[in-house]
Design a protein around this motif. Structure first.
Motif, PDB file in Angstrom:
ATOM      1  N   LYS A 349       0.839  -1.201   0.000  1.00 27.14           N
ATOM      2  CA  LYS A 349       0.000   0.000   0.000  1.00 27.14           C
ATOM      3  C   LYS A 349       0.876   1.254   0.000  1.00 27.14           C
ATOM      4  CE  LYS A 349      -4.261  -1.733   0.553  1.00 27.14           C
ATOM      5  NZ  LYS A 349      -4.908  -1.721   1.876  1.00 27.14           N
ATOM      6  N   ILE A 350       0.369   2.302  -0.630  1.00 25.28           N
ATOM      7  CA  ILE A 350       0.939   3.636  -0.464  1.00 25.28           C
ATOM      8  C   ILE A 350      -0.166   4.539   0.060  1.00 25.28           C
ATOM      9  CG2 ILE A 350       1.962   5.650  -1.561  1.00 25.28           C
ATOM     10  CD1 ILE A 350       3.226   3.899  -3.605  1.00 25.28           C
ATOM     11  N   TYR A 351       0.094   5.179   1.178  1.00 26.34           N
ATOM     12  CA  TYR A 351      -0.794   6.191   1.733  1.00 26.34           C
ATOM     13  C   TYR A 351      -0.164   7.548   1.450  1.00 26.34           C
ATOM     14  CZ  TYR A 351      -2.514   2.138   4.341  1.00 26.34           C
ATOM     15  OH  TYR A 351      -3.009   0.903   4.680  1.00 26.34           O
ATOM     16  N   PHE A 352      -0.967   8.526   1.105  1.00 30.46           N
ATOM     17  CA  PHE A 352      -0.424   9.843   0.807  1.00 30.46           C
ATOM     18  C   PHE A 352      -1.502  10.908   1.001  1.00 30.46           C
ATOM     19  CE2 PHE A 352      -2.227   8.186  -3.081  1.00 30.46           C
ATOM     20  CZ  PHE A 352      -2.819   9.280  -3.704  1.00 30.46           C
ATOM     21  N   GLY A 359     -11.932  15.193  -2.313  1.00 32.02           N
ATOM     22  CA  GLY A 359     -11.868  15.082  -0.865  1.00 32.02           C
ATOM     23  C   GLY A 359     -12.832  16.011  -0.167  1.00 32.02           C
ATOM     24  N   TYR A 360     -12.586  16.210   1.130  1.00 34.63           N
ATOM     25  CA  TYR A 360     -13.482  16.992   1.979  1.00 34.63           C
ATOM     26  C   TYR A 360     -13.041  18.443   2.094  1.00 34.63           C
ATOM     27  CZ  TYR A 360     -15.096  12.391   3.451  1.00 34.63           C
ATOM     28  OH  TYR A 360     -15.583  11.110   3.466  1.00 34.63           O
ATOM     29  N   GLY A 361     -11.894  18.783   1.533  1.00 34.06           N
ATOM     30  CA  GLY A 361     -11.346  20.123   1.661  1.00 34.06           C
ATOM     31  C   GLY A 361      -9.914  20.056   2.146  1.00 34.06           C
ATOM     32  N   GLY A 362      -9.046  20.920   1.616  1.00 40.32           N
ATOM     33  CA  GLY A 362      -7.642  20.859   1.995  1.00 40.32           C
ATOM     34  C   GLY A 362      -7.037  19.533   1.564  1.00 40.32           C
ATOM     35  N   LEU A 363      -5.988  19.126   2.260  1.00 42.07           N
ATOM     36  CA  LEU A 363      -5.378  17.829   1.994  1.00 42.07           C
ATOM     37  C   LEU A 363      -6.167  16.733   2.685  1.00 42.07           C
ATOM     38  CD1 LEU A 363      -1.613  18.742   2.562  1.00 42.07           C
ATOM     39  CD2 LEU A 363      -2.648  18.148   0.363  1.00 42.07           C
ATOM     40  N   ASP A 364      -6.392  15.629   1.990  1.00 35.64           N
ATOM     41  CA  ASP A 364      -6.971  14.425   2.575  1.00 35.64           C
ATOM     42  C   ASP A 364      -5.983  13.280   2.414  1.00 35.64           C
ATOM     43  OD1 ASP A 364      -9.245  15.735   3.229  1.00 35.64           O
ATOM     44  OD2 ASP A 364     -10.585  14.596   1.937  1.00 35.64           O
ATOM     45  N   VAL A 365      -6.150  12.251   3.229  1.00 31.02           N
ATOM     46  CA  VAL A 365      -5.308  11.059   3.133  1.00 31.02           C
ATOM     47  C   VAL A 365      -5.993  10.030   2.246  1.00 31.02           C
ATOM     48  CG1 VAL A 365      -4.157   9.211   4.394  1.00 31.02           C
ATOM     49  CG2 VAL A 365      -4.322  11.487   5.407  1.00 31.02           C
ATOM     50  N   PHE A 366      -5.204   9.467   1.321  1.00 30.54           N
ATOM     51  CA  PHE A 366      -5.688   8.458   0.386  1.00 30.54           C
ATOM     52  C   PHE A 366      -4.822   7.206   0.496  1.00 30.54           C
ATOM     53  CE2 PHE A 366      -7.114  12.471  -1.160  1.00 30.54           C
ATOM     54  CZ  PHE A 366      -8.328  12.232  -1.795  1.00 30.54           C
ATOM     55  N   GLU A 367      -5.371   6.092   0.038  1.00 28.61           N
ATOM     56  CA  GLU A 367      -4.571   4.873  -0.043  1.00 28.61           C
ATOM     57  C   GLU A 367      -4.719   4.263  -1.424  1.00 28.61           C
ATOM     58  OE1 GLU A 367      -5.674   1.725   2.626  1.00 28.61           O
ATOM     59  OE2 GLU A 367      -7.727   1.596   1.874  1.00 28.61           O
ATOM     60  N   THR A 368      -3.653   3.630  -1.877  1.00 31.35           N
ATOM     61  CA  THR A 368      -3.666   2.909  -3.144  1.00 31.35           C
ATOM     62  C   THR A 368      -2.900   1.617  -2.961  1.00 31.35           C
ATOM     63  OG1 THR A 368      -3.117   3.035  -5.510  1.00 31.35           O
ATOM     64  CG2 THR A 368      -1.597   4.072  -3.997  1.00 31.35           C
ATOM     65  N   THR A 369      -3.283   0.601  -3.697  1.00 35.07           N
ATOM     66  CA  THR A 369      -2.624  -0.701  -3.614  1.00 35.07           C
ATOM     67  C   THR A 369      -1.568  -0.818  -4.708  1.00 35.07           C
ATOM     68  OG1 THR A 369      -4.620  -1.725  -2.717  1.00 35.07           O
ATOM     69  CG2 THR A 369      -2.988  -3.197  -3.671  1.00 35.07           C
ATOM     70  N   ILE A 370      -0.395  -1.333  -4.338  1.00 34.83           N
ATOM     71  CA  ILE A 370       0.679  -1.582  -5.291  1.00 34.83           C
ATOM     72  C   ILE A 370       0.614  -3.039  -5.718  1.00 34.83           C
ATOM     73  CG2 ILE A 370       3.146  -1.356  -5.739  1.00 34.83           C
ATOM     74  CD1 ILE A 370       3.344   0.198  -3.083  1.00 34.83           C
ATOM     75  N   SER A 371       0.602  -3.293  -7.024  1.00 34.02           N
ATOM     76  CA  SER A 371       0.610  -4.658  -7.543  1.00 34.02           C
ATOM     77  C   SER A 371       1.442  -4.690  -8.812  1.00 34.02           C
ATOM     78  CB  SER A 371      -0.822  -5.138  -7.833  1.00 34.02           C
ATOM     79  OG  SER A 371      -0.809  -6.434  -8.377  1.00 34.02           O
ATOM     80  N   ASP A 372       2.572  -5.381  -8.748  1.00 39.47           N
ATOM     81  CA  ASP A 372       3.479  -5.488  -9.904  1.00 39.47           C
ATOM     82  C   ASP A 372       3.855  -4.124 -10.462  1.00 39.47           C
ATOM     83  OD1 ASP A 372       3.436  -8.289  -9.797  1.00 39.47           O
ATOM     84  OD2 ASP A 372       1.606  -8.373 -10.999  1.00 39.47           O
ATOM     85  N   GLY A 373       4.097  -3.184  -9.564  1.00 36.11           N
ATOM     86  CA  GLY A 373       4.543  -1.867  -9.987  1.00 36.11           C
ATOM     87  C   GLY A 373       3.450  -0.937 -10.466  1.00 36.11           C
TER      88      GLY A 373
END
Length: 644
Positions: A349-352, A359-373
């Motif tokens: 996973k990459i969280y950023f 999003g809800y306003g300003g910066l929000d936290v997201f996640e994405t799954t890494i699979s084979d690059g």
């Protein structure tokens, strides 16, 4: 979020306001250009009260609040800007206005601005999710069910505290609290001290931090330090600092002091060999480092040439000798025309933090799954982890699902605060495997594989040419499931199991099928067909017999390595010698027919009649039996000797 991370706004700011920055000679403009936004905002408001409502003044007034995360005032002045100059503004201002409106919770007006600018931006390269027509998506986001419990830390100060990093049983974070290491110096962006790194003990469960003290005299300087990360053995630190080393503070051609990532190694309870990383530059910022769990990749934030927006996330490979590859942009699946920053990387996973994804306003936290690059579409982690303000610097222990996030939301102790969180332990697993033939072990394509929970079918897929299958439906932990393979003309297999209590566990479940005419009897594999009918006292192959024998031919063609032997048997009626001779002729006639249908003769090792010498029941000579009992002994057997 008003400190080291905001420097990544500078390039975005200059691109949109530098064209008129040289046209004025006001103190407010000079303060703005120095990023002294609090003072500049006061001066611009004073100018507006005196009648200066020019586009440039309103833009800079809104920006002064926006870059200090005061979304209430930013939305107010961007609103004034749009009411007067809507048709003469760059797309970046639509983006900032929407961000400000979302930051105040005014989603209705934010969606209205989105609709207007969706059409206007069709022919531009400025592309962020926030500027797309997302009525349904933003409503879905607002209705997203909470999956985090967020707790404010009592250790937060009245200043800025953010960017927690794991350091064994401790946490290292950045703060503007006075460490008394240097004489307190104020950062004129917001009139607070410079950032240094601090270390704290964690309480049971990680719900608070205690015993806060300065991290290291050899790391902390008189300028900004923040966003640290450590190697697995805690023998190397990577951290963000102003472009400052022994030879003083350096600036770029515009007079900006950018950020760099530095590395140091542990030595005798201290840090030595402090050096900047080779891909840093005086001309752009590089910061917010994060290491992959194996320590072979370093992710970071930068606004270097090639960046898609205000700041993007990049990675470099770390070689065995400690050198680095060239930076690689993570691409437009992650990065947008907005800001992406503060990556945190786990096994897959990459969280950023981002303000370019919806999003809800300003910066929000997201996640994405890494699979084979490759990366999955980033998903917003929802409220209450995210808020109307800036939420960023997310880290998590994926075993306990506990971690920390930073935010400047209302109700905190200072400008930026650190919050602990506990994520709902939604244990998710997946299932994959291969379907093979039980007889010869070869892959079976086009088999139907179904996933059951009880009697309910959760998913159904077909096996590929190599026999592989994978369900898209995730499964839960500590739950009973059944996986079943089937294919027309074949007998399938099922596998019943209980999933373990381990998040993101991948089940490898092999399944086998076999042709439903291949059976195991008396320890032998046989081709099981119906009775072969012969006329009385004859061994000629009748039309009724060919119906069954053609099944043998089909199976032998399906398994080209199969070798069989044929055995023909009679019941006990008639003379023993006669039955032996008749069954042998019938066995050989059967063989000849199979060969005539295209099966090589060498694949039939033998064809022998055994008469009544191998009865299956007690119906021998002189024993009275029914017709059905005698039929059991009248049989032809096709015994499989070899499959591959």
């Amino acid at each position: 979020m008003k400190y080291i991370n905001n420097i990544f706004l500078v390039c975005l700011t200059l691109a949109s306001v530098y064209s008129f920055a040289q046209t004025k000679d006001r103190t407010s403009d000079k303060n703005f250009d120095r990023y002294w936004y609090k003072k500049a905002a006061q001066q611009y408001e004073s100018a507006v009260k005196k009648g200066d409502t020019s586009k440039e003044t309103l833009m800079r007034l809104g920006d002064s609040y926006f870059f200090n995360s005061d979304m209430e005032n930013a939305a107010k002045w961007y609103g004034e800007l749009f009411s007067k100059y809507e048709n003469d503004l760059e797309p970046i201002y639509a983006f900032r206005y929407i961000q400000s409106l979302e930051g105040t919770g005014n989603y209705v007006l934010a969606k209205g601005i989105m609709k207007i600018y969706t059409e206007k931006l069709n022919d531009t390269t400025f592309n962020v999710d926030q500027l797309k027509d997302n009525d349904k998506l933003i409503d879905a986001l607002r209705n997203l069910q909470p999956s985090f419990y967020v707790t404010h830390l009592s250790s937060n100060s009245k200043f800025s505290d953010f960017g927690a990093a794991y350091y064994g049983n401790h946490v290292v974070f950045a703060s503007t609290r006075d460490s008394s290491v240097f004489t307190t110096r104020k950062y004129r962006w917001n009139n607070q001290p410079y950032l240094n790194l601090f270390i704290a003990d964690t309480t049971s469960g990680g719900t608070d931090l205690t015993n806060v003290k300065s991290f290291s005299k050899s790391i902390n300087s008189k300028y900004h330090e923040a966003s640290a990360v450590f190697t697995k053995g805690f023998d190397t630190i990577y951290f963000t600092r102003n472009n400052y080393l022994k030879d003083g503070l350096k600036r770029d051609a515009q007079g900006s002091n950018n950020l760099k990532i530095y590395r140091a190694v542990a030595h005798n309870n201290n840090w030595k060999n402090l050096e900047e990383l080779p891909f840093c530059s005086d001309d752009y910022s590089v910061g917010h480092p994060s290491l992959s769990p194996d320590g072979k990749k370093l992710y970071f934030t930068s606004d270097m040439p090639g960046t898609l927006g205000g700041s993007d996330i990049y990675l470099v490979d770390i070689y065995a000798d400690g050198t680095f590859s060239s930076p690689k942009n993570l691409g437009d699946k992650i990065n947008t025309a907005g800001r992406e920053m503060f990556p945190y990387v786990t096994k897959n996973k990459i969280y950023f933090a981002s303000d370019g994804h919806l999003g809800y306003g300003g910066l929000d936290v997201f996640e994405t799954t890494i699979s084979d690059g490759t990366f999955s579409k980033p998903s917003n982690l929802g409220r209450p982890l995210n808020s109307k303000a800036d939420d960023f610097a997310f880290i998590i222990n994926e075993t306990t699902q506990q971690g920390y996030v930073s935010s400047n939301r209302a109700g905190g102790a200072g400008d930026d605060d650190i919050y602990s969180f506990q994520r709902d332990k939604k244990c998710v697993q997946s299932i994959q495997g291969t379907v093979t033939n039980i007889v010869n072990g070869t892959p079976e394509a086009n088999a139907t594989v179904k996933l059951y929970m009880g009697d309910k079918v959760l998913d159904s897929v077909s096996s590929a040419e190599d026999g592989s299958y994978a369900f898209q439906t995730p499964i839960s932990c500590e739950t009973s499931y059944r996986v079943e393979a089937s294919k027309e003309g074949y007998e399938g297999q099922e596998n019943v199991f209980v999933s373990p209590n381990e998040n993101e566990f991948v089940h490898e479940i092999p399944l086998q099928i076999k042709h439903n005419l291949i059976v195991q009897e008396d320890g032998m594999l046989k081709i099981k067909i119906g009775l072969i009918y012969f006329d009385f006292d004859k061994w000629d192959i009748t039309s009724k017999a060919t119906v069954e024998l053609d099944k043998v031919v089909t199976i032998m063609k399906e398994y080209p390595a199969m070798i069989i032997k044929i055995e023909s048997h009679t019941d006990s009626r008639g003379r023993d010698e006669y039955n032996m001779e008749l069954s042998d002729k019938r066995a050989k006639a059967t063989r000849d027919y199979i060969v005539s249908q295209g099966i090589e003769s060498q694949r039939i090792e033998s064809a022998i009649g055994y008469g009544e010498s191998r009865l299956l029941n007690e119906c021998s000579n002189g024993v009275k039996c029914t017709e059905e009992q005698h039929d059991i002994n009248r049989r032809s057997e096709f015994i499989i000797l070899k499959m591959k």
